[in-house]
Write a protein that holds these residues in place. Structure first.
Motif, PDB file in Angstrom:
ATOM      1  N   PRO A 223       0.832  -1.210   0.000  1.00  0.00           N
ATOM      2  CA  PRO A 223       0.000   0.000   0.000  1.00  0.00           C
ATOM      3  C   PRO A 223       0.867   1.261   0.000  1.00  0.00           C
ATOM      4  N   LEU A 224       0.359   2.306  -0.596  1.00  0.00           N
ATOM      5  CA  LEU A 224       1.056   3.587  -0.667  1.00  0.00           C
ATOM      6  C   LEU A 224       1.462   4.085   0.717  1.00  0.00           C
ATOM      7  N   ALA A 225       0.631   3.853   1.721  1.00  0.00           N
ATOM      8  CA  ALA A 225       0.943   4.301   3.088  1.00  0.00           C
ATOM      9  C   ALA A 225       2.238   3.673   3.594  1.00  0.00           C
ATOM     10  N   VAL A 226       2.512   2.426   3.224  1.00  0.00           N
ATOM     11  CA  VAL A 226       3.751   1.755   3.647  1.00  0.00           C
ATOM     12  C   VAL A 226       4.949   2.417   2.967  1.00  0.00           C
ATOM     13  N   LEU A 227       4.839   2.659   1.664  1.00  0.00           N
ATOM     14  CA  LEU A 227       5.942   3.291   0.934  1.00  0.00           C
ATOM     15  C   LEU A 227       6.197   4.707   1.439  1.00  0.00           C
ATOM     16  N   GLU A 228       5.133   5.457   1.714  1.00  0.00           N
ATOM     17  CA  GLU A 228       5.301   6.813   2.258  1.00  0.00           C
ATOM     18  C   GLU A 228       5.921   6.764   3.649  1.00  0.00           C
ATOM     19  N   GLY A 229       5.533   5.784   4.449  1.00  0.00           N
ATOM     20  CA  GLY A 229       6.117   5.629   5.784  1.00  0.00           C
ATOM     21  C   GLY A 229       7.602   5.318   5.709  1.00  0.00           C
ATOM     22  N   LEU A 230       7.989   4.488   4.755  1.00  0.00           N
ATOM     23  CA  LEU A 230       9.408   4.180   4.566  1.00  0.00           C
ATOM     24  C   LEU A 230      10.176   5.437   4.165  1.00  0.00           C
ATOM     25  N   CYS A 231       9.593   6.242   3.272  1.00  0.00           N
ATOM     26  CA  CYS A 231      10.218   7.518   2.867  1.00  0.00           C
ATOM     27  C   CYS A 231      10.392   8.439   4.067  1.00  0.00           C
ATOM     28  N   ARG A 232       9.346   8.571   4.860  1.00  0.00           N
ATOM     29  CA  ARG A 232       9.420   9.451   6.038  1.00  0.00           C
ATOM     30  C   ARG A 232      10.457   8.949   7.040  1.00  0.00           C
TER      31      ARG A 232
END
Length: 142
Positions: free
Chosen positions: A57-66
Motif C-alpha cells: 500500500p502507498l501508506a507503507v511506501l510513504e512511511g518508509l520515505c518518512r
C-alpha cells in the motif's frame, strides 16, 4: 548495512556491488523497494518496487520515505554510503550556483559549473563541491 527500521522492515544499504545514485533497499520478502537519497538535498524518492504486482500500500511506501528522511537516519545512510563507496555520485555533473542545485533539463548558464569532485564530511553532515573554472567551492550544509 542496516540504516533503520520501519514497522519491522529493515532499510539497508548493500555493501557489495552498489552503484549510483545513492539509495537504500527494503526487502519485504514478497516485494523489494529502493529509495533514492542525495548528498545535496534532503528529499527521499521512491525509485522502484519489484515485482510491481505485489507493491505494498502507498501508506507503507510513504512511511518508509518518512522514516529514511528523519535527520538521524538520513545522516546514517549518507555516512554508510560515503564510508563504503567514497562517492556522493555528483562528480562531472553540473551545479548551478544561482539556484544551488544540480540542474535537470535546464540550459547551461553563466552560473553553471561542472563538478570536478565532491566529498561528504560525516562529522559536519555537509557536502563539499569543487567546481571547474570557479575558485571558490561550494559547501552544502545538510
Amino acid at each position: 548495512m542496516k540504516v533503520c527500521n520501519y514497522k519491522g522492515l529493515s532499510i539497508s544499504i548493500m555493501l557489495r556491488d552498489e552503484h549510483c545514485p545513492p539509495h537504500v533497499h527494503v526487502n519485504a520478502g514478497a516485494w523489494n523497494a529502493r529509495f533514492q537519497f542525495s548528498f545535496w538535498h534532503n528529499d527521499i524518492d521512491l525509485w522502484d518496487v519489484v515485482p510491481l504486482s505485489r507493491r505494498p500500500p502507498l501508506a507503507v511506501l510513504e512511511g518508509l520515505c518518512r522514516s529514511l528522511g528523519q535527520p538521524a537516519h538520513l545522516r546514517r545512510a549518507r555516512g554508510i554510503w560515503w564510508s563504503v563507496l567514497q562517492t556522493v555520485c555528483l562528480d562531472n555533473q553540473l551545479w548551478d550556483c544561482e539556484s544551488n542545485e544540480v540542474p535537470v533539463m535546464k540550459p547551461v548558464t553563466a552560473t553553471t559549473y561542472r563538478i570536478s569532485s565532491a566529498r561528504y564530511e560525516p562529522e559536519a553532515d555537509k557536502t563539499v563541491l569543487t567546481l571547474l573554472g570557479k575558485l571558490a567551492g561550494v559547501e552544502i550544509d545538510l
